[in-house]
Design a protein around this motif. Structure first.
Motif, mmCIF file in Angstrom:
data_model
loop_
_atom_site.group_PDB
_atom_site.id
_atom_site.type_symbol
_atom_site.label_atom_id
_atom_site.label_comp_id
_atom_site.label_asym_id
_atom_site.label_seq_id
_atom_site.Cartn_x
_atom_site.Cartn_y
_atom_site.Cartn_z
ATOM 1 N N ASN A 7 0.847 -1.196 0.000
ATOM 2 C CA ASN A 7 0.000 0.000 0.000
ATOM 3 C C ASN A 7 0.883 1.245 0.000
ATOM 4 O OD1 ASN A 7 -0.103 1.553 2.733
ATOM 5 N ND2 ASN A 7 -0.083 -0.610 3.337
ATOM 6 N N ILE A 8 0.298 2.354 -0.448
ATOM 7 C CA ILE A 8 1.112 3.547 -0.723
ATOM 8 C C ILE A 8 1.774 4.118 0.537
ATOM 9 C CG2 ILE A 8 -0.761 5.245 -0.612
ATOM 10 C CD1 ILE A 8 0.719 6.162 -3.413
ATOM 11 N N PHE A 9 1.124 3.998 1.688
ATOM 12 C CA PHE A 9 1.753 4.544 2.895
ATOM 13 C C PHE A 9 2.900 3.646 3.365
ATOM 14 C CE2 PHE A 9 -2.304 7.054 4.251
ATOM 15 C CZ PHE A 9 -2.134 7.872 3.156
ATOM 16 N N ALA A 10 2.785 2.337 3.134
ATOM 17 C CA ALA A 10 3.911 1.444 3.431
ATOM 18 C C ALA A 10 5.101 1.819 2.560
ATOM 19 C CB ALA A 10 3.504 -0.006 3.183
ATOM 20 N N ARG A 11 4.825 2.169 1.329
ATOM 21 C CA ARG A 11 5.909 2.552 0.415
ATOM 22 C C ARG A 11 6.515 3.889 0.832
ATOM 23 N NH1 ARG A 11 4.654 1.932 -5.631
ATOM 24 N NH2 ARG A 11 6.933 1.887 -5.630
ATOM 25 N N ILE A 12 5.709 4.793 1.324
ATOM 26 C CA ILE A 12 6.243 6.066 1.857
ATOM 27 C C ILE A 12 7.134 5.773 3.061
ATOM 28 C CG2 ILE A 12 5.579 8.160 3.115
ATOM 29 C CD1 ILE A 12 3.240 8.455 1.104
ATOM 30 N N LEU A 13 6.677 4.893 3.960
ATOM 31 C CA LEU A 13 7.480 4.549 5.145
ATOM 32 C C LEU A 13 8.823 3.945 4.755
ATOM 33 C CD1 LEU A 13 4.939 2.992 7.670
ATOM 34 C CD2 LEU A 13 6.360 5.011 8.046
ATOM 35 N N ARG A 14 8.851 3.160 3.684
ATOM 36 C CA ARG A 14 10.108 2.543 3.233
ATOM 37 C C ARG A 14 10.962 3.506 2.421
ATOM 38 N NH1 ARG A 14 6.666 -2.119 2.121
ATOM 39 N NH2 ARG A 14 6.702 -1.662 -0.101
ATOM 40 N N GLY A 15 10.440 4.715 2.169
ATOM 41 C CA GLY A 15 11.207 5.696 1.408
ATOM 42 C C GLY A 15 11.166 5.469 -0.094
ATOM 43 N N GLU A 16 10.237 4.625 -0.558
ATOM 44 C CA GLU A 16 10.142 4.343 -1.992
ATOM 45 C C GLU A 16 9.386 5.435 -2.738
ATOM 46 O OE1 GLU A 16 9.921 -0.436 -1.001
ATOM 47 O OE2 GLU A 16 8.296 0.481 -2.166
ATOM 48 N N ILE A 17 8.553 6.159 -1.984
ATOM 49 C CA ILE A 17 7.760 7.257 -2.545
ATOM 50 C C ILE A 17 7.994 8.461 -1.634
ATOM 51 C CG2 ILE A 17 5.386 8.088 -2.893
ATOM 52 C CD1 ILE A 17 4.589 5.280 -3.600
ATOM 53 N N PRO A 18 8.207 9.648 -2.203
ATOM 54 C CA PRO A 18 8.463 10.817 -1.353
ATOM 55 C C PRO A 18 7.192 11.317 -0.662
ATOM 56 C CG PRO A 18 8.420 11.466 -3.657
ATOM 57 C CD PRO A 18 8.273 9.970 -3.641
ATOM 58 N N CYS A 19 7.398 12.070 0.388
ATOM 59 C CA CYS A 19 6.274 12.751 1.036
ATOM 60 C C CYS A 19 6.777 14.084 1.548
ATOM 61 C CB CYS A 19 5.708 11.908 2.177
ATOM 62 S SG CYS A 19 6.806 11.792 3.620
ATOM 63 N N LYS A 20 5.836 14.984 1.815
ATOM 64 C CA LYS A 20 6.184 16.276 2.420
ATOM 65 C C LYS A 20 6.074 16.114 3.931
ATOM 66 C CE LYS A 20 4.478 20.066 0.609
ATOM 67 N NZ LYS A 20 3.407 20.949 0.063
ATOM 68 N N LYS A 21 7.207 15.757 4.530
ATOM 69 C CA LYS A 21 7.212 15.366 5.932
ATOM 70 C C LYS A 21 6.976 16.555 6.867
ATOM 71 C CE LYS A 21 10.604 12.595 7.214
ATOM 72 N NZ LYS A 21 11.915 12.143 7.751
ATOM 73 N N VAL A 22 6.152 16.323 7.868
ATOM 74 C CA VAL A 22 5.880 17.313 8.915
ATOM 75 C C VAL A 22 6.579 16.919 10.209
ATOM 76 C CG1 VAL A 22 4.026 18.211 10.413
ATOM 77 C CG2 VAL A 22 3.659 18.020 7.932
ATOM 78 N N TYR A 23 6.600 15.635 10.483
ATOM 79 C CA TYR A 23 7.128 15.149 11.762
ATOM 80 C C TYR A 23 7.423 13.656 11.648
ATOM 81 C CZ TYR A 23 7.292 13.826 16.678
ATOM 82 O OH TYR A 23 7.690 13.312 17.885
ATOM 83 N N GLU A 24 8.447 13.219 12.372
ATOM 84 C CA GLU A 24 8.736 11.783 12.435
ATOM 85 C C GLU A 24 9.402 11.465 13.760
ATOM 86 O OE1 GLU A 24 11.294 10.295 9.308
ATOM 87 O OE2 GLU A 24 10.736 8.215 9.750
ATOM 88 N N ASP A 25 9.020 10.356 14.351
ATOM 89 C CA ASP A 25 9.744 9.835 15.511
ATOM 90 C C ASP A 25 9.732 8.311 15.418
ATOM 91 O OD1 ASP A 25 7.265 8.967 16.453
ATOM 92 O OD2 ASP A 25 7.070 10.591 17.916
ATOM 93 N N ASP A 26 10.039 7.622 16.511
ATOM 94 C CA ASP A 26 10.126 6.162 16.463
ATOM 95 C C ASP A 26 8.784 5.498 16.146
ATOM 96 O OD1 ASP A 26 12.770 6.283 17.065
ATOM 97 O OD2 ASP A 26 12.549 5.715 19.170
ATOM 98 N N TRP A 27 7.686 6.213 16.398
ATOM 99 C CA TRP A 27 6.376 5.580 16.336
ATOM 100 C C TRP A 27 5.510 6.038 15.185
ATOM 101 C CZ3 TRP A 27 7.072 1.736 19.251
ATOM 102 C CH2 TRP A 27 7.836 1.860 20.415
ATOM 103 N N ALA A 28 5.811 7.193 14.653
ATOM 104 C CA ALA A 28 4.887 7.781 13.680
ATOM 105 C C ALA A 28 5.613 8.610 12.639
ATOM 106 C CB ALA A 28 3.866 8.658 14.408
ATOM 107 N N LEU A 29 4.965 8.729 11.487
ATOM 108 C CA LEU A 29 5.386 9.647 10.435
ATOM 109 C C LEU A 29 4.174 10.502 10.085
ATOM 110 C CD1 LEU A 29 7.438 10.519 8.176
ATOM 111 C CD2 LEU A 29 6.400 8.746 6.749
ATOM 112 N N ALA A 30 4.408 11.808 9.948
ATOM 113 C CA ALA A 30 3.328 12.722 9.576
ATOM 114 C C ALA A 30 3.756 13.484 8.329
ATOM 115 C CB ALA A 30 3.027 13.694 10.710
ATOM 116 N N PHE A 31 2.812 13.622 7.393
ATOM 117 C CA PHE A 31 3.120 14.311 6.138
ATOM 118 C C PHE A 31 1.858 14.967 5.598
ATOM 119 C CE2 PHE A 31 2.470 9.763 5.560
ATOM 120 C CZ PHE A 31 1.505 9.680 4.573
ATOM 121 N N HIS A 32 2.072 15.958 4.721
ATOM 122 C CA HIS A 32 0.936 16.667 4.135
ATOM 123 C C HIS A 32 0.170 15.747 3.188
ATOM 124 C CE1 HIS A 32 1.969 20.671 5.634
ATOM 125 N NE2 HIS A 32 3.237 20.357 5.429
ATOM 126 N N ASP A 33 -1.155 15.825 3.270
ATOM 127 C CA ASP A 33 -1.987 15.077 2.328
ATOM 128 C C ASP A 33 -1.739 15.608 0.914
ATOM 129 O OD1 ASP A 33 -4.847 13.281 2.701
ATOM 130 O OD2 ASP A 33 -4.489 14.263 0.761
#
Ligand code: AMP
Length: 122
Positions: A7-33
């Motif tokens: 799924n597309i968010f799994a691919r974002i987490l693996r860095g295969e697809i870029p995102c406009k990151k807002v925040y990241e820590d050990d538990w979560a990634l946040a990015f602009h829709d």
């Protein structure tokens, strides 16, 4: 529903697809829709393979649940909507029109939102 690792968010987490990151820590990634419905429209996703909120709450360790919730609050502060207000939406399953089968919450804000408890465009 089984988790689909392509799924597309799994691919974002693996860095295969870029995102406009807002925040990241050990538990979560946040990015602009990619298709923002509000001046502030950020998605927050846990880093583990969970399809929905009920899947996440059933399977994730307490540390991951707490870490994710703390990240959502941090995103609200980072986006400057903690004082003005914001709405959290988590679509789960077909009746809620969940498009991406990786648990996520939408953080909506930046203007006055309608009174109904659904997505702003509905
Ligand atoms: P939902 O209906 O809750 O599953 O919403 C999925 C959201 O993901 C939608 O608001 C989409 O605009 C958003 N979206 C889909 N693909 C991407 C992407 N590559 N980057 C950022 N947001 C995305």
């Amino acid at each position: 529903m089984a988790y689909d690792p392509e799924n597309i968010f799994a691919r974002i987490l693996r860095g295969e697809i870029p995102c406009k990151k807002v925040y990241e820590d050990d538990w979560a990634l946040a990015f602009h829709d990619i298709n923002p419905l509000m001046p502030v429209h950020v998605l927050v996703i846990p880093k583990g393979p969970y399809v929905s909120l009920d899947d996440f709450s059933a399977k994730a360790p307490a540390e991951a649940l707490g870490g994710f919730l703390k990240a959502v609050g941090e995103v609200a502060r980072l986006m400057g909507v903690d004082e003005s207000g914001y709405r959290i939406v988590a679509n789960s399953g077909a009746d809620a029109n969940q498009e991406v089968p990786h648990f996520h919450v939408h953080v909506f804000g930046g203007r006055r939102i309608g009174g109904r408890m659904i997505k702003p465009q509905d």
